[in-house]
Design an enzyme around this catalytic site. Structure first.
Site, PDB file in Angstrom:
ATOM      1  N   ASP A 256       0.819  -1.326  -0.085  1.00 58.26           N
ATOM      2  CA  ASP A 256      -0.023   0.086   0.010  1.00 58.26           C
ATOM      3  C   ASP A 256       0.927   1.321   0.137  1.00 58.26           C
ATOM      4  O   ASP A 256       1.993   1.056   0.173  1.00 58.26           O
ATOM      5  CB  ASP A 256      -1.203   0.056   1.253  1.00 58.26           C
ATOM      6  N   ASN A 264      -3.624  12.898   0.600  1.00 55.45           N
ATOM      7  CA  ASN A 264      -5.255  13.655   0.268  1.00 55.45           C
ATOM      8  C   ASN A 264      -5.401  14.730   1.064  1.00 55.45           C
ATOM      9  O   ASN A 264      -5.844  15.572   0.523  1.00 55.45           O
ATOM     10  CB  ASN A 264      -6.208  12.517   0.610  1.00 55.45           C
ATOM     11  N   HIS A 269      -7.825  15.274  -3.310  1.00 54.51           N
ATOM     12  CA  HIS A 269      -8.234  13.929  -3.737  1.00 54.51           C
ATOM     13  C   HIS A 269      -7.748  13.772  -5.297  1.00 54.51           C
ATOM     14  O   HIS A 269      -7.654  12.477  -5.786  1.00 54.51           O
ATOM     15  CB  HIS A 269      -9.588  13.572  -3.636  1.00 54.51           C
ATOM     16  N   ASP A 273      -5.997  10.783  -6.258  1.00 50.29           N
ATOM     17  CA  ASP A 273      -6.252   9.596  -7.437  1.00 50.29           C
ATOM     18  C   ASP A 273      -5.267   9.554  -8.264  1.00 50.29           C
ATOM     19  O   ASP A 273      -5.197   8.367  -8.848  1.00 50.29           O
ATOM     20  CB  ASP A 273      -7.512  10.337  -8.198  1.00 50.29           C
ATOM     21  N   GLU A 299      -5.781   2.302  -0.929  1.00 50.95           N
ATOM     22  CA  GLU A 299      -4.552   2.536  -1.584  1.00 50.95           C
ATOM     23  C   GLU A 299      -3.743   0.961  -1.452  1.00 50.95           C
ATOM     24  O   GLU A 299      -2.624   0.818  -1.359  1.00 50.95           O
ATOM     25  CB  GLU A 299      -3.724   3.599  -0.603  1.00 50.95           C
TER      26      GLU A 299
END
Length: 378
Positions: A256, A264, A269, A273, A299
């Protein structure tokens, strides 16, 4: 007694209606016109043949045969378009145009009826053999109608090839001898049977492709386009059986993105992304084509590596970690400096089972987080 003009007129109407039908149920995309084009061209060809005497000399017969040969050529391109190939205009038009020019300039004037018929039938053999080859060589288990349609084209090509040695004796439109009613009826019936079978199978293939696309969308993560958790659940049992029966090894890389919430919160965000998508692309580029990459949510990602032992998996995970650290220094013109942590586990012959192996990789990922992040633990 069969009325030939009426029969040909009915055929023209049937072909035109099929063209309209295929235009209505066509698959989406910029190549949609090809699915109706073969039947429209066939309808025009039959229309010329209804009353060829209305045209000077043999012009009506030649133009009718020309458009029918185009119908077969467009059928080949429709198959190519279905599999995403662009039109080859030279191959589509030049052979038929060359035959048409020769028919007007040489064949009529010199009485070369046998050569005329041989080349005309040869075009049919060519343009039915090419789509047969295209369909039968494609490997797509999601399109079971593909093989049936390929066999329709193959039979049509074989019939044309078988007729070639007998063109001198066969009556028109099957050969070069004077036309007879049975030959016109046989040719017309053959075309209609092939057309009806082909149109039904084209519709079936379109429906199969749509179902295939819906299934593909259901097993893909919409953001990263990686496989999702649902597909992982579908695959686990098959992997377990295969590993036990074949004695193969399989490794997992569970990773991850470090401090993803901070990314974020700090950058928004949209950048988050982009970091997710970047991690997906780096994982795909760092691994082999036969490896599987899943986004499990948020993630978190999982890589499944068949035929890889523990040492090979650790090496692959380290390569992935280093590549992502380098690629994620700047994302969307923002200094991100993202890193990832990974846990590795490997088993042989299905031992431990997949869920247990995943639990081990998860424990190792947790250890990587606890020991400072941006590292691989196996």
């Amino acid at each position: 007694m069969v009325d030939i003009p009426t029969l040909l007129g009915y055929s023209a109407v049937v072909l035109l209606l099929i063209a309209v039908l295929l235009g209505a149920v066509r698959p989406t995309g910029r190549r949609i016109a090809w699915f109706a084009a073969p039947f429209a061209a066939g309808a025009i060809g039959c229309a010329f043949l209804v009353h060829p005497s209305a045209f000077p000399g043999k012009a009506g017969l030649h133009l009718g045969a020309f458009f029918i040969s185009l119908a077969f050529a467009f059928g080949w391109q429709a198959v190519r378009a279905f599999f995403g190939h662009n039109a080859r205009w030279g191959w589509l038009l030049l052979p038929s145009l060359a035959w048409l020019a020769a028919a007007f300039v040489w064949f009529d004037r010199l009485g070369m009826e046998a050569l005329n018929a041989t080349l005309r039938i040869g075009l049919v053999a060519l343009y039915t053999g090419l789509p047969a080859y295209q369909l039968l060589r494609e490997q797509d288990p999601g399109l079971p109608s593909r093989r049936s349609l390929g066999m329709v084209f193959l039979v049509a090509s074989a019939l044309a090839v078988l007729a070639l040695p007998f063109t001198v004796w066969l009556p028109q439109p099957l050969g070069a001898a004077p036309a007879e009613t049975w030959a016109v009826v046989f040719f017309n019936a053959q075309i209609l049977i092939e057309v009806l079978l082909a149109s039904a199978l084209v519709v079936a293939m379109s429906k199969e492709r749509a179902a295939q696309q819906l299934y593909e969308a259901s097993i893909r993560d919409p953001l990263s386009n990686l496989y999702n958790r649902r597909f992982l659940e579908d695959r686990k049992a098959a992997w377990q059986r295969g590993d036990r029966s074949n004695g193969r090894s399989r490794a997992l890389i569970y990773f991850d993105i470090d401090h993803f919430k901070r990314i974020n919160d700090r950058l928004g965000h949209a950048i988050g992304d982009q970091v997710i998508v970047l991690a997906a692309r780096v994982a795909e580029d760092s691994l082999r084509k036969k490896d599987w990459v899943f986004r499990l949510g948020g993630e978190e990602f999982l890589c499944v590596l068949p035929d890889v032992d523990h040492a090979g998996a650790v090496e692959a995970a380290e390569r992935l970690r280093a590549a992502f650290e380098q690629a994620a220094r700047t994302v969307g013109d923002e200094p991100v400096n993202a890193t990832l942590s990974a846990g590795v586990a490997a088993g042989t012959s299905g031992n431990p089972d997949f869920d247990a192996l995943l639990a081990v990789a998860d424990d190792h990922l947790y250890a990587a987080k606890q020991s400072g992040r941006n590292r691989v633990v196996g």
